[in-house]
Scaffold this motif. Structure first.
Motif, mmCIF file in Angstrom:
data_model
loop_
_atom_site.group_PDB
_atom_site.id
_atom_site.type_symbol
_atom_site.label_atom_id
_atom_site.label_comp_id
_atom_site.label_asym_id
_atom_site.label_seq_id
_atom_site.Cartn_x
_atom_site.Cartn_y
_atom_site.Cartn_z
ATOM 1 N N PRO A 1 70.183 20.221 -0.141
ATOM 2 C CA PRO A 1 71.121 20.366 -1.267
ATOM 3 C C PRO A 1 72.306 19.423 -1.087
ATOM 4 C CG PRO A 1 71.358 22.188 0.259
ATOM 5 C CD PRO A 1 70.198 21.368 0.745
ATOM 6 N N ARG A 2 72.973 19.131 -2.175
ATOM 7 C CA ARG A 2 74.171 18.299 -2.129
ATOM 8 C C ARG A 2 75.369 19.180 -1.812
ATOM 9 N NH1 ARG A 2 73.657 13.329 -4.773
ATOM 10 N NH2 ARG A 2 75.763 13.415 -5.596
ATOM 11 N N LEU A 3 76.358 18.620 -1.146
ATOM 12 C CA LEU A 3 77.605 19.319 -0.877
ATOM 13 C C LEU A 3 78.474 19.212 -2.127
ATOM 14 C CD1 LEU A 3 79.536 20.776 1.041
ATOM 15 C CD2 LEU A 3 80.327 18.518 1.784
ATOM 16 N N VAL A 4 78.691 20.345 -2.796
ATOM 17 C CA VAL A 4 79.426 20.361 -4.057
ATOM 18 C C VAL A 4 80.763 21.050 -3.844
ATOM 19 C CG1 VAL A 4 79.401 21.146 -6.449
ATOM 20 C CG2 VAL A 4 77.272 20.407 -5.361
ATOM 21 N N THR A 5 81.837 20.358 -4.225
ATOM 22 C CA THR A 5 83.187 20.922 -4.164
ATOM 23 C C THR A 5 83.880 20.655 -5.496
ATOM 24 O OG1 THR A 5 84.251 18.911 -3.350
ATOM 25 C CG2 THR A 5 83.317 20.403 -1.683
ATOM 26 N N ASP A 6 85.053 21.225 -5.670
ATOM 27 C CA ASP A 6 85.758 21.034 -6.935
ATOM 28 C C ASP A 6 86.280 19.610 -7.133
ATOM 29 O OD1 ASP A 6 87.686 21.257 -4.985
ATOM 30 O OD2 ASP A 6 88.941 22.655 -6.090
ATOM 31 N N VAL A 7 86.218 18.782 -6.125
ATOM 32 C CA VAL A 7 86.653 17.384 -6.280
ATOM 33 C C VAL A 7 85.470 16.435 -6.508
ATOM 34 C CG1 VAL A 7 88.795 17.670 -4.984
ATOM 35 C CG2 VAL A 7 86.717 16.952 -3.797
ATOM 36 N N THR A 8 84.273 16.986 -6.678
ATOM 37 C CA THR A 8 83.101 16.147 -6.908
ATOM 38 C C THR A 8 82.356 16.585 -8.179
ATOM 39 O OG1 THR A 8 81.759 17.558 -5.468
ATOM 40 C CG2 THR A 8 82.764 15.600 -4.465
ATOM 41 N N PRO A 9 83.047 16.571 -9.335
ATOM 42 C CA PRO A 9 82.387 17.010 -10.564
ATOM 43 C C PRO A 9 81.332 16.006 -11.022
ATOM 44 C CG PRO A 9 84.480 16.030 -11.114
ATOM 45 C CD PRO A 9 84.411 16.097 -9.597
ATOM 46 N N ARG B 1 79.663 13.452 -13.634
ATOM 47 C CA ARG B 1 80.206 12.581 -14.675
ATOM 48 C C ARG B 1 79.057 11.752 -15.245
ATOM 49 N NH1 ARG B 1 84.626 12.564 -11.325
ATOM 50 N NH2 ARG B 1 83.996 10.907 -9.940
ATOM 51 N N LEU B 2 78.958 11.746 -16.551
ATOM 52 C CA LEU B 2 77.968 10.911 -17.234
ATOM 53 C C LEU B 2 78.690 10.108 -18.302
ATOM 54 C CD1 LEU B 2 76.390 13.917 -16.734
ATOM 55 C CD2 LEU B 2 74.546 12.396 -17.371
ATOM 56 N N ARG B 3 78.542 8.802 -18.257
ATOM 57 C CA ARG B 3 79.140 7.955 -19.292
ATOM 58 C C ARG B 3 78.071 7.697 -20.342
ATOM 59 N NH1 ARG B 3 80.456 2.338 -19.921
ATOM 60 N NH2 ARG B 3 79.553 1.927 -17.880
ATOM 61 N N LEU B 4 78.391 8.060 -21.582
ATOM 62 C CA LEU B 4 77.434 7.998 -22.678
ATOM 63 C C LEU B 4 77.987 7.189 -23.845
ATOM 64 C CD1 LEU B 4 76.563 11.820 -22.900
ATOM 65 C CD2 LEU B 4 75.435 10.079 -21.496
ATOM 66 N N ARG B 5 77.092 6.505 -24.528
ATOM 67 C CA ARG B 5 77.386 5.898 -25.823
ATOM 68 C C ARG B 5 76.396 6.560 -26.782
ATOM 69 N NH1 ARG B 5 77.189 0.363 -24.786
ATOM 70 N NH2 ARG B 5 74.948 0.553 -24.759
ATOM 71 N N TYR B 6 76.888 7.055 -27.900
ATOM 72 C CA TYR B 6 76.003 7.845 -28.753
ATOM 73 C C TYR B 6 76.347 7.671 -30.220
ATOM 74 C CZ TYR B 6 80.042 10.937 -28.644
ATOM 75 O OH TYR B 6 81.314 11.435 -28.738
ATOM 76 N N ALA B 7 75.371 8.004 -31.046
ATOM 77 C CA ALA B 7 75.560 8.001 -32.502
ATOM 78 C C ALA B 7 74.756 9.164 -33.069
ATOM 79 C CB ALA B 7 75.105 6.690 -33.111
ATOM 80 N N LEU B 8 75.439 10.023 -33.811
ATOM 81 C CA LEU B 8 74.804 11.130 -34.517
ATOM 82 C C LEU B 8 74.645 10.712 -35.974
ATOM 83 C CD1 LEU B 8 73.834 14.111 -34.714
ATOM 84 C CD2 LEU B 8 76.223 14.723 -35.165
ATOM 85 N N VAL C 1 81.479 12.156 -19.978
ATOM 86 C CA VAL C 1 81.327 13.600 -20.063
ATOM 87 C C VAL C 1 81.500 14.155 -18.659
ATOM 88 C CG1 VAL C 1 79.770 15.477 -20.692
ATOM 89 C CG2 VAL C 1 79.728 13.340 -21.985
ATOM 90 N N THR C 2 82.518 14.987 -18.480
ATOM 91 C CA THR C 2 82.798 15.588 -17.178
ATOM 92 C C THR C 2 83.609 16.855 -17.394
ATOM 93 O OG1 THR C 2 83.597 15.149 -14.925
ATOM 94 C CG2 THR C 2 84.949 14.299 -16.750
ATOM 95 N N ASP C 3 83.810 17.604 -16.351
ATOM 96 C CA ASP C 3 84.645 18.805 -16.415
ATOM 97 C C ASP C 3 85.138 19.098 -15.001
ATOM 98 O OD1 ASP C 3 85.883 21.245 -16.741
ATOM 99 O OD2 ASP C 3 84.094 22.290 -17.439
ATOM 100 N N ILE C 4 86.440 18.911 -14.781
ATOM 101 C CA ILE C 4 86.964 19.146 -13.437
ATOM 102 C C ILE C 4 86.915 20.622 -13.057
ATOM 103 C CG2 ILE C 4 88.403 17.091 -13.398
ATOM 104 C CD1 ILE C 4 90.808 18.903 -13.991
ATOM 105 N N LEU D 1 84.112 26.647 -12.069
ATOM 106 C CA LEU D 1 84.587 27.924 -12.603
ATOM 107 C C LEU D 1 83.577 28.563 -13.549
ATOM 108 C CD1 LEU D 1 88.335 27.087 -13.291
ATOM 109 C CD2 LEU D 1 87.354 28.368 -11.383
ATOM 110 N N ARG D 2 82.769 27.736 -14.214
ATOM 111 C CA ARG D 2 81.786 28.307 -15.129
ATOM 112 C C ARG D 2 80.355 28.176 -14.625
ATOM 113 N NH1 ARG D 2 80.509 23.945 -19.584
ATOM 114 N NH2 ARG D 2 81.949 22.376 -18.891
ATOM 115 N N ALA D 3 80.220 27.757 -13.378
ATOM 116 C CA ALA D 3 78.876 27.629 -12.807
ATOM 117 C C ALA D 3 78.224 28.999 -12.697
ATOM 118 C CB ALA D 3 78.957 26.977 -11.433
ATOM 119 N N ARG D 4 76.947 29.033 -13.026
ATOM 120 C CA ARG D 4 76.195 30.285 -12.941
ATOM 121 C C ARG D 4 75.719 30.476 -11.511
ATOM 122 N NH1 ARG D 4 72.031 28.461 -17.054
ATOM 123 N NH2 ARG D 4 72.804 26.547 -16.194
ATOM 124 N N PRO D 5 75.976 31.639 -10.929
ATOM 125 C CA PRO D 5 75.512 31.871 -9.566
ATOM 126 C C PRO D 5 73.990 31.834 -9.501
ATOM 127 C CG PRO D 5 76.819 33.742 -10.380
ATOM 128 C CD PRO D 5 76.682 32.765 -11.490
#
Length: 164
Positions: free
Chosen positions: A93-101, A103-110, A124-127, A131-135
């Motif tokens: 598994p990867r070591l996940v902490t609150d300083v490693t969110p 991030r995906l850079r997207l270009r899009y058209a709807l 697209v990211t969320d620092i 907090l909302r991760a599902r256990p």
């Protein structure tokens, strides 16, 4: 006569296939992504990550897009949540902490009925992703799925333009 009928049938099927493909997804220069594969031999390959992200995008598009809508997304960069643990093995598994969110850079058209209703390029990211991760999330891309689900809800379902 049969060949003309067969040709018309094939053209009709091709048109139907295009009409039923509401998501166009492109991974642009994935070999240059910030962190989409394990560089230490412990974790996902680039192919695995792209396959997982493609499944997430297709699932969310299938749930979010309405008839007459189409979405084109270019994935310009990927930085997965967490960091690799060197020498921990290919399934570590990867070591996940609150300083490693993630991030995906997207270009899009709807588009709706062929007309662009929202287009942008954003990261697209969320620092606060932990907090909302599902256990007990079993997916290796669970954090990325969460931020993309929120993005689909805001940008695609509610058509909120990006901030800034």
């Amino acid at each position: 006569m049969r060949s003309v009928l067969a040709a018309c049938l094939l053209l009709g099927l091709a048109h139907t296939a295009r009409a039923e493909a509401p998501l166009t997804l492109r991974f642009v220069a994935p070999e240059r992504y910030t962190d989409a594969q394990s560089r230490t031999g412990s974790g996902p390959t680039l192919r695995t990550t792209i396959g997982g992200l493609e499944r997430i995008f297709r699932d969310l598009a299938g749930r979010t897009l309405h008839p007459g809508q189409s979405l084109t997304v270019d994935v310009l960069d990927v930085d997965l949540a967490g960091t690799d643990l060197p020498g921990a093995g290919p399934t570590a598994p990867r070591l996940v902490t609150d300083v490693t969110p993630p991030r995906l850079r997207l270009r899009y058209a709807l588009r709706e009925r062929g007309r662009v209703v929202l287009a942008a390029e954003e990261t697209v990211t969320d620092i606060n992703f932990l907090l909302r991760a599902r256990p007990g999330g079993s997916s290796s891309l669970a954090y990325e799925r969460d931020i993309l689900a929120a993005w689909f809800g805001a940008r695609i379902a509610r058509r909120e333009p990006p901030r800034g």
